[in-house]
Design an enzyme around this catalytic site. Structure first.
Site, PDB file in Angstrom:
ATOM      1  N   HIS A 287       1.281  -0.994  -0.173  1.00 14.99           N
ATOM      2  CA  HIS A 287       0.029   0.253   0.031  1.00 14.99           C
ATOM      3  C   HIS A 287       0.653   1.185  -0.369  1.00 14.99           C
ATOM      4  O   HIS A 287       1.987   1.217   0.424  1.00 14.99           O
ATOM      5  CB  HIS A 287      -0.757  -0.353   1.035  1.00 14.99           C
ATOM      6  CG  HIS A 287      -1.921   1.155   1.130  1.00 14.99           C
ATOM      7  ND1 HIS A 287      -2.881   0.806   0.910  1.00 14.99           N
ATOM      8  CD2 HIS A 287      -1.127   2.394   1.795  1.00 14.99           C
ATOM      9  CE1 HIS A 287      -3.635   2.475   0.185  1.00 14.99           C
ATOM     10  NE2 HIS A 287      -2.809   3.103   1.730  1.00 14.99           N
ATOM     11  N   CYS A 288       0.856   1.817  -1.169  1.00 18.22           N
ATOM     12  CA  CYS A 288       1.258   3.074  -1.038  1.00 18.22           C
ATOM     13  C   CYS A 288       0.699   4.997  -1.291  1.00 18.22           C
ATOM     14  O   CYS A 288       0.040   5.107  -1.252  1.00 18.22           O
ATOM     15  CB  CYS A 288       2.560   3.580  -2.624  1.00 18.22           C
ATOM     16  SG  CYS A 288       3.258   4.726  -2.970  1.00 18.22           S
TER      17      CYS A 288
END
Length: 390
Positions: A165-166
């Site tokens: 997850h960025c």
């Protein structure tokens, strides 16, 4: 009446025996309270870090929009400064260089903006309720999970072929947007290197000035002391701020008036220009270092047919099965060139020149629910002792 006999010779032996019994009791107490058969120091460390993980999971969703705005603002500032400061400087040198910079720079800019927008707004993919192949049941979703899918605690969903997850894109990097994310990193890295190379001469001119000083411009008090001791005392040092003499043509044209005790006037326009040039180069240099490490890490993973999560899973399985005399084989490592071809979704009329170097919305190969597995290519005895997971 009982007699008490003191045996001095037995005191050291009894003291050592009591100390050993106390140490054994403390060890047993510690193992009883904190350990069991399946616990290790790594599990204890992860448990101790659980509050940090909880904080990240709860507040990362709120940091995402802030990071997105930060990316947009910083990128916009770099582009604006390039147009205002660097491009006119290139135009003064050569018209042919200016045409090249206009074409090459806008090609990079279009690819950066396109891939970032697609990485942000493309759904990474989520498994449906009915899937053709089930490898496990998600403990959070209580639903079947296909191969290479993992649950994102921030999005609170299972993601197909999840990488991570960025927060910089406020989205998960998964099956459908992994290519966009990687290409954004590549083009952003190329763009920042391009800006640094284009503006390095102008940066040196504004950072160090025309006069030699032994210290960088940010340490202007030391350079000021050096100038006082060894420099020309008729020219005051202002630490990188552009100054214009009162009797110069600039002041005459702009109606400058001489003031008692003041020999120089600060040109605020040149000061802002100086600050913008230094800011541009320093920011892009920092981004180059950070993105270079990130791109190298992703290049290694893609070349081996792994995701960010699978790297740690595979390492753990290799170590665990090695103790059992088994060999773990990554079933999704199809070879260097095949891995990259699948990652970019090439083939069937799709080419690297048309679909990678230029904006393209083509979907990756497959559906993200099933993946072909590569059997163990070792000798027969290794095949019998091999094990493939995920």
């Amino acid at each position: 009446m009982a007699r008490v006999r003191w045996r001095v010779t037995e005191f050291p032996r009894r003291l050592v025996s009591r100390c050993k019994a106390l140490v054994s009791w403390l060890i047993l107490l510690r193992q009883t309270l904190f350990y069991n058969e399946f616990t290790s120091y790594m599990v204890g460390l992860e448990t101790a870090a659980e509050p940090m993980f909880w904080t990240v999971d709860k507040f990362s969703k709120y940091f995402g929009p802030i990071f997105m705005i930060l990316v947009v603002c910083l990128t916009t500032s770099v582009v604006v400064i390039f147009y205002i400061c660097l491009l006119p400087h290139v135009y003064q040198q050569s018209l042919s260089k200016t045409i090249f910079h206009l074409i090459f720079g806008h090609w990079l800019l279009v690819n950066i903006v396109f891939n970032y927008v697609m990485a942000v707004f493309t759904d990474p993919g989520h498994p449906p309720r009915e899937i053709p192949e089930t490898v496990s049941i998600c403990k959070k979703c209580i639903s079947p999970k296909p191969p290479r899918a993992h649950h994102c605690s921030i999005c609170d969903k299972c993601v197909l072929k999840m990488d991570h997850h960025c927060p910089w894109i406020n989205n998960c990097v998964g099956f459908y947007n992994h290519r966009y994310f990687f290409q954004f990193c590549i083009f952003m890295l190329s763009g920042t290197i391009y800006v640094c190379v284009t503006g390095v001469d102008l940066f040196k001119q504004h950072f160090y000035g025309d006069k030699y000083y032994p210290f960088p411009a940010v340490l202007y008090p030391l350079n000021m002391a050096y100038d006082i001791m060894y420099g020309d005392h008729n020219k005051p040092f202002l630490g990188g701020i552009a100054a214009v003499p009162v009797n110069s043509s600039f002041n005459k044209n702009h109606g400058g008036q001489h003031q008692p005790g003041v020999d120089l006037e600060v040109d605020m326009r040149n000061q802002h220009y100086h600050t913008a040039v230094v800011y541009e180069f320093v920011l892009c240099s920092a981004v180059v270092i950070a993105l270079l490490l990130l791109v190298c890490w992703h290049v290694r993973m893609i070349s081996l047919g792994e995701t960010n999560i699978e790297v740690y899973i595979n390492r753990k399985e290799v170590s665990r099965l090695k103790k059992l005399g088994l060999v773990y084989t990554n079933p999704y490592h199809y070879g260097f060139f095949k891995n990259w071809q699948i990652f970019f979704g090439l083939g069937k009329g799709r080419t690297f020149l048309k679909n990678v170097l230029f904006p393209s919305t083509h979907t990756p190969c497959g559906d993200g629910l099933t993946f072909p597995r590569v059997p163990n290519k070792g000798p027969r005895e290794d095949k019998d002792r091999g094990l493939m997971l995920l």
